[in-house]
Structure formats: structure tokens, C-alpha cells
Design a protein around this motif. Structure first.
Motif, PDB file in Angstrom:
ATOM      1  N   THR A 121      15.671  38.244 -63.405  1.00 38.80           N
ATOM      2  CA  THR A 121      17.005  37.908 -62.338  1.00 38.80           C
ATOM      3  C   THR A 121      18.275  37.561 -63.379  1.00 38.80           C
ATOM      4  N   ALA A 122      17.876  37.554 -64.421  1.00 38.89           N
ATOM      5  CA  ALA A 122      18.655  37.681 -65.885  1.00 38.89           C
ATOM      6  C   ALA A 122      18.780  38.479 -66.989  1.00 38.89           C
ATOM      7  N   MET A 123      19.529  39.477 -67.441  1.00 42.44           N
ATOM      8  CA  MET A 123      19.875  39.770 -68.638  1.00 42.44           C
ATOM      9  C   MET A 123      21.050  40.057 -70.013  1.00 42.44           C
ATOM     10  N   LYS A 124      20.554  40.185 -71.102  1.00 39.35           N
ATOM     11  CA  LYS A 124      22.015  40.470 -71.550  1.00 39.35           C
ATOM     12  C   LYS A 124      22.613  41.597 -72.071  1.00 39.35           C
ATOM     13  N   LEU A 125      23.828  42.194 -72.343  1.00 39.45           N
ATOM     14  CA  LEU A 125      24.218  43.085 -72.484  1.00 39.45           C
ATOM     15  C   LEU A 125      25.138  42.835 -74.143  1.00 39.45           C
ATOM     16  N   SER A 126      24.939  43.523 -74.955  1.00 36.02           N
ATOM     17  CA  SER A 126      25.941  43.316 -75.650  1.00 36.02           C
ATOM     18  C   SER A 126      27.198  44.028 -76.562  1.00 36.02           C
ATOM     19  N   VAL A 127      28.137  43.553 -76.568  1.00 35.63           N
ATOM     20  CA  VAL A 127      29.143  44.423 -76.918  1.00 35.63           C
ATOM     21  C   VAL A 127      29.825  43.993 -79.069  1.00 35.63           C
ATOM     22  N   GLY A 128      31.199  44.621 -78.330  1.00 37.36           N
ATOM     23  CA  GLY A 128      31.564  44.317 -80.033  1.00 37.36           C
ATOM     24  C   GLY A 128      31.681  45.111 -80.848  1.00 37.36           C
ATOM     25  N   ARG A 129      30.957  46.101 -80.425  1.00 45.94           N
ATOM     26  CA  ARG A 129      30.695  47.597 -81.704  1.00 45.94           C
ATOM     27  C   ARG A 129      31.713  48.742 -81.031  1.00 45.94           C
ATOM     28  N   CYS A 184      12.979  33.747 -67.883  1.00 44.97           N
ATOM     29  CA  CYS A 184      13.258  34.615 -69.041  1.00 44.97           C
ATOM     30  C   CYS A 184      14.069  35.070 -68.602  1.00 44.97           C
ATOM     31  N   TYR A 185      14.870  35.742 -69.455  1.00 44.29           N
ATOM     32  CA  TYR A 185      15.679  36.822 -69.141  1.00 44.29           C
ATOM     33  C   TYR A 185      16.038  38.017 -70.230  1.00 44.29           C
ATOM     34  N   LEU A 186      15.597  39.115 -69.273  1.00 43.99           N
ATOM     35  CA  LEU A 186      15.516  40.385 -70.922  1.00 43.99           C
ATOM     36  C   LEU A 186      16.449  40.122 -71.897  1.00 43.99           C
ATOM     37  N   SER A 187      16.414  40.405 -72.672  1.00 39.02           N
ATOM     38  CA  SER A 187      17.816  40.662 -73.620  1.00 39.02           C
ATOM     39  C   SER A 187      17.794  41.735 -74.819  1.00 39.02           C
ATOM     40  N   GLY A 188      18.869  42.640 -74.491  1.00 40.05           N
ATOM     41  CA  GLY A 188      18.741  43.778 -74.736  1.00 40.05           C
ATOM     42  C   GLY A 188      18.933  45.198 -73.804  1.00 40.05           C
ATOM     43  N   VAL A 189      20.562  45.508 -73.144  1.00 43.14           N
ATOM     44  CA  VAL A 189      19.991  46.736 -72.368  1.00 43.14           C
ATOM     45  C   VAL A 189      20.096  47.794 -72.899  1.00 43.14           C
TER      46      VAL A 189
END
Length: 470
Positions: free
Chosen positions: A254-262, A228-233
Motif C-alpha cells: 500500500t506504499a512504494m517509493k519512486l526516484s526523481v532527480g536524474r 513495509c513499503y517497496l522501494s524502487g519502481v
């Protein structure tokens, strides 16, 4: 009429819907439906039937094919939890220290016009299917911020077609529901989200009827140890996000997701680069742009993310621009991920034929459920493409459905574990056994169905529609 019987000309459905926006919790009204279905039977209102429990009747070693078992009730329930979804998921732009980026370049501006609307509160639609002997299956339709739309489809269109049918004829049922509006142009969107809720409930019910986990019914497992990866930093500043990212590494991710675009392009990517550097060597940082870039800025952003060492570049373009995605995949070395907006196998097939995705992210509660998700995964495998579970505003039913499909497919890569599962009662507080990764992995138990049982008190508190238990 207590139960629907095979061969009855008049069939019944029972579904409670709320009194509309602002209705007091727990109050509901009995929906009455009458419609003509293809075999000429007429469907009328009336069934209240027995009171199934939340997790379904235990199937001790299974009960064979349960000849004669029929669907007796099809119900749906809106469940909500007040919270700041955008803030907790790290979807707002983080502030950056004054630098060259503090004065946005004209060609690097971002108007965010492709961003979708998020609800002020987390909202889902849970679906319950009950057989004439009291067996229960649960599903979920991914429908924020409009769960009442999917609820109306289930009540008015799907339930009349389902009453009296064999619940184990899952693929045939899926095909019939899809066909019911196919020639009217309803082949995607909320139609498929509503079908997903029905389909997942049928798989859960089938597992309970046969005493097997869903992944085994699907021909698995390839593995029940799911990465799994943790989504949302989350974090209001880049420093806040760096601290959060390091905390996730300490928890074993060992994986995570970061949001951009705002925010402005340069400022966004400055923040991403800082987080990547902070966890370099310990975790991959995946980057989700939510479809906000155009062809020019997507290439520029992708090049910077390549140099920074990002794990993938998710949804840089609007989903309709399939040719643009194909060109971007050919131009960039970083994997381009997309597919959470697509709802059926035909849409994905178009992507694969054009080589418009390096990784796909189908949402099992949006893309027609487990049945359609399995077909999408198979077509992806034919094109040598890996797939990942997409999950966002959801309950453990949603996550469990994706995990079971992941365990039963050879080309699965990663499962998204939303930050919301750590911050809202809509997730783990809603169930008896929470779904939590350990050292970045989720382990599926060898129990019938999806393996999810609700905490009745929490469910009742969060549910806008009246529900009965035994």
C-alpha cells in the motif's frame, strides 16, 4: 595462543582481509595489529581460535548472563554480487512521451551535481564477533562502494579494543569505540558505519546468549507485525513504471517509493504524477529526490507533489542545508522526509530543534547500529516525529536489525523493503529463511538474536575474504 583470557597483557585478534582489488576470491592474508589501548595493554597479532558456525551456537532457553564470557575474535567479510543496482532500483530517469516537457525549461534544468556514486556491483561488509566459548553474532556495516575502508577500521582500530571484553556490555563498548576517534573529528561517516557493524553483531550475540529476540532485549515488542513499503519502481519508461507499480499493488503493498532527480524537473514530475494516478486509492507513492534540488526548485517540486497527492517528499535538498529543510518543512504541506545521511544522535537533535524534518529515515547500518538508532528514535519521539527504517544496498542482517529496532520503538512508521531484495543474491538467496513481506507486512519471529542464518554455499561464493565454518 588459542583464546584471549581476562587479565592477559597480550591480546590477540584474527581477521582475514582480501588481497585487494582483483584478488582471487577466497584468498586472504592474516592481518597483524599491535596497538596500545587506554588500559595500557598491548595488542598483538595471532589468534585464529575456534571455528564458529554462521548462525551461532543455539541457546536453549538462554544461558543466563554467561559470567566470564569474553570476545575472542572480531572479523569482517566483504560480500559482493554483480548487478545493475541503479537500473533495478529505478534510479535512472524514465523517458516520457513528447509533451510540453520534451523541451526542458532553462529554469527547470537539473545538473544532478549532488548525486552520490553507486557501485557497479552490490557490496556490503558483514561483521562476525565470536566469544571464547564459540558463540557468534553477526552485524553489517553499510559501506558502499568502499567496504574495505570500514574493514580497515574494524581490523586496525576496533578489534584491538574489543578482544577480551564482555560482549554484553554493548552500550559501554559503543561509547568506547566512538570515543577512540572523537577528538580527531571522526564522529560520522564510515566511522559510524563501522561501529554499526560491531554494535549489531553484539546485539545478535546477546540475543543468542540469552535466548531472546533482539526486540525483547530492547524492551519490545510494541508490534512484531511491521508495515513495509517497496522501494524502487523500475522501468525505462513511465509506462514500464506504471506496470511495475500496479504489480506491487497486486502483491499487497500500500506504499512504494519512486526516484526523481536524474532528469529535467518537469519530465521527472510528469512521470511521478502518472504513477500516482495509476495507483491512486490503492497505494501511497513516496518520492525520493536524492538531495538534487536547490531552495527554489525544491519548493516548486514540493508544490506539484502536494497537488498530485504524493505521500512524502524525501531528501529534496543537500543534507548539509538544515536551515533550508526547516524552511521547506514550514512552507510545504506534504511531509518532508530526510535523515538517511545522518550518523549520530547529535545530528538528528539539531534537525529536531530546528523542525527540519517531518519524518526521519535513519539507517541502522550507517547511524551507529541498533544502540544509536534506539537513542535517535527516542529523541525523535520527544519531538513528536515518526521514524522509518532506511535500507538500500544491504543483506538480511541490515533489514533484520532495522525490523527489531522498529518493533521496540513506539514512534516507528514504515520499513523500507528495497527492490534489491527481489533482484540480487546478496539479499534473500544469502540466507536460509528469506525476509519477504506478505501483503505489505513483515512478521518477526520469536527466535534468539536477529533470527538470521546464512546459506553457507552462497555466502562462500559471494565472499571476497576467506571464511571458516564448523
Amino acid at each position: 595462543m588459542a583464546n584471549a583470557r581476562e587479565g592477559d597483557n597480550v591480546r590477540a585478534i584474527g581477521n582475514r582481509a582480501g588481497d585487494g582489488a582483483g584478488a582471487p576470491r577466497g584468498r586472504g592474508w592474516q592481518t597483524a595489529v599491535a596497538m596500545v589501548i587506554p588500559n595500557g595493554a598491548r595488542v598483538a597479532d595471532g589468534l585464529r581460535g575456534g571455528n564458529p558456525n554462521v548462525s551461532g551456537r543455539p541457546a536453549s532457553g538462554g544461558s543466563g548472563t554467561l559470567p566470564g564470557m569474553k570476545i575472542a575474535r572480531v572479523e569482517s567479510f566483504r560480500v559482493v554480487a554483480q548487478r545493475d543496482y541503479e537500473g533495478s532500483a529505478g534510479l535512472r530517469a524514465a523517458t516520457v512521451e513528447a509533451s510540453v516537457s520534451s523541451r526542458p525549461r532553462a529554469l527547470a534544468r537539473n545538473d544532478g551535481r549532488h548525486l552520490c556514486v553507486y557501485p557497479a556491483q552490490a557490496e556490503v561488509l558483514l561483521v562476525r564477533i565470536v566469544t571464547d566459548d564459540g558463540l557468534v553474532g553477526w552485524g553489517e556495516a553499510h559501506s558502499p562502494p568502499i567496504p574495505r575502508v570500514a574493514q580497515a577500521l574494524i581490523t586496525d582500530l576496533f578489534a584491538p579494543q574489543l578482544i577480551g571484553r564482555d560482549p554484553l556490555a554493548i552500550d559501554a563498548i559503543w561509547d568506547a569505540l566512538y570515543a577512540s576517534m572523537r577528538l580527531r573529528g571522526y564522529g560520522t561517516g564510515v566511522m559510524l558505519e563501522a561501529i554499526a557493524g560491531i554494535d549489531i553483531a553484539l546485539w545478535d550475540l546477546a540475543g543468542k546468549a540469552l535466548g531472546q529476540p533482539v526486540y525483547r532485549l530492547l524492551g519490545g515488542p510494541y508490534s512484531t507485525h511491521i508495515p513495509c513499503y517497496l522501494s524502487g519502481v523500475p522501468g525505462a519508461t513511465v509506462d514500464d513504471r506504471i506496470r511495475a507499480a500496479r504489480g506491487f499493488v497486486a502483491e499487497g503493498y500500500t506504499a512504494m517509493k519512486l526516484s526523481v532527480g536524474r532528469g529535467p524537473l518537469d519530465e521527472d514530475l510528469d512521470g511521478v504524477e502518472a504513477v500516482i494516478e495509476a495507483v491512486r486509492g490503492d497505494a501511497d507513492v513516496l518520492v525520493d529526490a536524492h538531495g538534487v534540488y536547490d531552495a527554489r526548485t525544491a519548493v516548486a517540486a514540493g508544490r506539484r507533489l502536494e497537488r498530485a497527492g504524493a505521500g512524502w517528499f524525501e531528501d529534496p535538498l543537500p543534507p548539509e542545508d538544515v536551515d533550508g529543510y526547516a524552511a521547506l518543512c514550514q512552507t510545504l504541506d506534504i511531509p518532508v522526509a530526510n535523515g538517511e545521511t545522518e550518523c549520530n544522535r547529535w545530528q538528528f537533535l539539531d534537525k529536531f530543534r530546528k523542525r527540519a524534518a517531518d519524518v526521519i529515515l535513519p539507517d541502522v547500518c550507517r547511524a551507529g547500529g541498533i544502540s544509536e538508532g534506539r537513542k535517535i528514535a527516542l529523541i525523535a519521539d520527544l519531538h513528536n516525529v515518526r521514524w522509518c527504517v532506511h535500507a538500500s544496498i544491504s543483506t538480511p542482517i541490515h533489514l533484520a536489525a532495522g525490523l527489531h529496532l522498529a518493533a521496540a520503538t513506539p514512534n516507528f512508521l514504515l520499513c523500507e523493503y528495497p527492490q534489491s531484495f527481489r533482484t540480487t543474491p546478496l539479499a534473500n538467496a544469502l540466507v536460509e529463511t528469506p525476509l519477504r513481506p506478505v501483503d505489505g507486512f513483515m512478521d518477526l519471529a520469536d527466535v534468539p538474536g536477529l533470527g538470521v542464518s546464512f546459506n553457507r554455499d552462497v555466502f562462500r561464493e559471494l565472499c571476497l575474504d576467506e571464511i571458516d565454518w564448523i
